[in-house]
Design a protein around this motif. Structure first.
Motif, mmCIF file in Angstrom:
data_model
loop_
_atom_site.group_PDB
_atom_site.id
_atom_site.type_symbol
_atom_site.label_atom_id
_atom_site.label_comp_id
_atom_site.label_asym_id
_atom_site.label_seq_id
_atom_site.Cartn_x
_atom_site.Cartn_y
_atom_site.Cartn_z
ATOM 1 N N THR A 1 55.866 6.043 17.678
ATOM 2 C CA THR A 1 54.490 5.823 17.234
ATOM 3 C C THR A 1 53.802 4.818 18.147
ATOM 4 O O THR A 1 53.986 4.832 19.342
ATOM 5 N N ALA B 1 41.761 5.584 4.891
ATOM 6 C CA ALA B 1 41.856 6.997 5.291
ATOM 7 C C ALA B 1 40.836 7.318 6.381
ATOM 8 O O ALA B 1 41.132 8.045 7.338
ATOM 9 N N ALA C 1 42.070 5.645 9.619
ATOM 10 C CA ALA C 1 43.251 6.350 10.136
ATOM 11 C C ALA C 1 42.833 7.667 10.796
ATOM 12 O O ALA C 1 43.365 8.051 11.838
ATOM 13 N N LYS C 2 41.857 8.322 10.193
ATOM 14 C CA LYS C 2 41.388 9.598 10.761
ATOM 15 C C LYS C 2 40.727 9.348 12.111
ATOM 16 O O LYS C 2 40.974 10.051 13.093
ATOM 17 N N ALA D 1 43.384 8.577 14.743
ATOM 18 C CA ALA D 1 44.552 9.471 14.831
ATOM 19 C C ALA D 1 44.829 9.940 16.258
ATOM 20 O O ALA D 1 45.978 9.933 16.701
ATOM 21 N N THR E 1 48.825 5.130 20.231
ATOM 22 C CA THR E 1 48.062 5.308 18.987
ATOM 23 C C THR E 1 47.819 3.937 18.361
ATOM 24 O O THR E 1 48.737 3.129 18.271
ATOM 25 N N GLU F 1 49.763 5.237 1.215
ATOM 26 C CA GLU F 1 49.471 6.652 0.952
ATOM 27 C C GLU F 1 48.267 7.123 1.781
ATOM 28 O O GLU F 1 48.224 8.232 2.291
ATOM 29 N N ALA F 2 47.299 6.233 1.947
ATOM 30 C CA ALA F 2 46.059 6.579 2.657
ATOM 31 C C ALA F 2 46.227 6.509 4.180
ATOM 32 O O ALA F 2 45.329 6.907 4.915
ATOM 33 N N GLY F 3 47.343 5.960 4.659
ATOM 34 C CA GLY F 3 47.549 5.970 6.109
ATOM 35 C C GLY F 3 47.806 4.614 6.752
ATOM 36 O O GLY F 3 47.833 4.525 7.981
ATOM 37 N N ASP G 1 49.903 1.952 8.438
ATOM 38 C CA ASP G 1 51.206 2.016 9.118
ATOM 39 C C ASP G 1 52.072 0.817 8.785
ATOM 40 O O ASP G 1 53.294 0.871 8.923
#
Ligand code: CP3
Length: 361
Positions: free
Chosen positions: A12, A133, A136-137, A140, A148, A208-210, A212
């Motif tokens: 990652t 979220a 994170a989007k 991405a 990343t 859960e939403a992203g 790390d």
């Protein structure tokens, strides 16, 4: 499968890899309070919205988070939020007053008040996860250098949050907080348990939403003696750290003025320990143990220094880190208002330069 096995296979970001002490192409860098009042873009948004508005509107919180990370060229984005947000679903009213910081109108001082705190409305904090979220989007796709960007979610630690609840705001001597700990350990434990439940739920939404990585801010743990820290704070904090790790992410555990507590903080099992600037990084890392990662630890006020001084201080941190796996470059505490943005950007360039010159262990 352990976190480190999962992540090694998925390769990652350099930020997450450093949290797990895996080899990196260069030292990752981000800054505590990287989105804040020193930044004109933040002040422009702040002109039209209160701090809590920004936190509670995912669109705006995401925009502020993304703008700061991109403007600085850092390797991780910490979600724009605040430590005190969980107070609202727990039934505790607070506000931020200009010049004063947070104010809790009815400080928690009694068993009855603690019993009345709610733990069943964590879902109301979903706006933080929504903002994560979006961030994170946005981040991405890999950046130009192939890496990343890491997404950091966060929460307060039980002691630091309890101190705001009990004192009613920022404090110098933590008299009310310590008094509750000493005089009524059962009442203190009941408060700790409620906070633990809420914080685990809040962290779970963020992962859960992203997110790390989750950073747990125990900003004021340094106000405690090692004995009090061990007795009243370490066990509950360890449970929080382990519960968050069980969600599948590494944990950064951070406090200020903690030089004497580092070897105890390590017992929480946190993957990364945040160091403030008062302890030399090599000394701090020895206390934490080289089997853990460290984050830090430039004095944020060095960002006001002439370039040659700033450069020397950044260099010294690299020398102290000694090319070991598991160093995340950061400040020892948050960027303060008035900090020249270009100096923050210069530090990012210096980190890249000194990383390239570092012989990695
Ligand atoms: O970029 C980022 O760092 C993300 C945003 C962030 C904020 N608060 C927004 C904020 C983060 C990570 C926090 C955490 C936080 N909140 C901590 C732990 C970090 C630390 O400093 O050790 C604490 C103790 C709080 C509680 C809090 N929030 C205080 C004591 C204050 C007032 C002090 C001040 O700097 O004015 C805040 C206000 C706050 N939270 C601001 C920001 C950007 C500044 C006020 C504003 O914009 O009006």
């Amino acid at each position: 499968m352990s976190i480190s096995e999962t992540t090694e296979n998925q390769s990652t970001s350099r930020f997450v890899r450093a949290c797990l002490r895996l080899p990196v192409d260069r030292t990752p860098v981000w800054f505590l309070r990287q989105a804040g009042r020193y930044m004109p873009e933040y002040m422009a948004v702040r002109k039209h919205h209160t701090l809590l508005d920004i936190c509670r509107k995912p669109e705006i919180a995401a925009e502020v988070t993304i703008t700061a990370a991109e403007k600085l060229g850092v390797d991780a984005a910490i979600i724009f939020a605040d430590l005190l947000l969980p107070f609202t679903p727990m039934g505790l009213d607070f506000e931020f007053l200009a010049g004063e910081g947070p104010v809790v109108h009815q400080p928690v001082r009694t068993r009855q008040q603690i019993d009345a705190l709610r733990t069943d409305r964590v879902a109301e904090l979903g706006y933080v996860a929504e903002a994560i979220a979006k961030v994170a989007k946005h981040f991405a796709p890999p950046r130009a250098d192939g890496d990343t960007l890491g997404i950091i979610g966060f929460c307060g630690a039980p002691f630091t949050l309890a101190s705001y609840m009990i004192e009613g705001g920022s404090s110098r001597n933590y008299i009310e907080t310590k008094q509750m700990m000493y005089a009524d350990p059962g009442v203190w434990a009941a408060l700790m348990e409620k906070l633990l439940e809420v914080l685990i739920g809040f962290a779970a939404q963020q992962v859960e939403a992203g997110a790390d990585v989750i950073q747990i801010f125990d900003s004021w743990a340094g106000a405690l003696s090692v004995t009090d820290y061990r007795e009243y704070v370490l066990p509950i904090t360890t449970r929080l750290v382990k519960a968050v790790q069980a969600l599948g992410v590494p944990v950064i555990y951070f406090g200020v003025d903690t030089a004497s507590q580092l070897s105890t903080m390590r017992e929480t099992a946190a993957d990364v320990i945040g160091l403030d600037w008062r302890v030399p990084l090599d000394e701090g890392w020895r206390a934490v143990g080289h089997d853990r990662a460290v984050q830090g630890n430039l004095d944020p006020i060095t960002l006001f220094a002439p370039e040659d001084v700033l450069r020397r201080r950044v260099q010294e941190i690299f020398t102290a880190a000694g090319g070991r796996n598991g160093h995340i470059f950061n400040l020892g505490h948050g960027i303060v208002p008035g900090t020249p943005v270009e100096n923050v950007q210069r530090v990012v360039e210096m980190v890249k330069e000194f990383s390239a010159a570092t012989v990695r262990a």
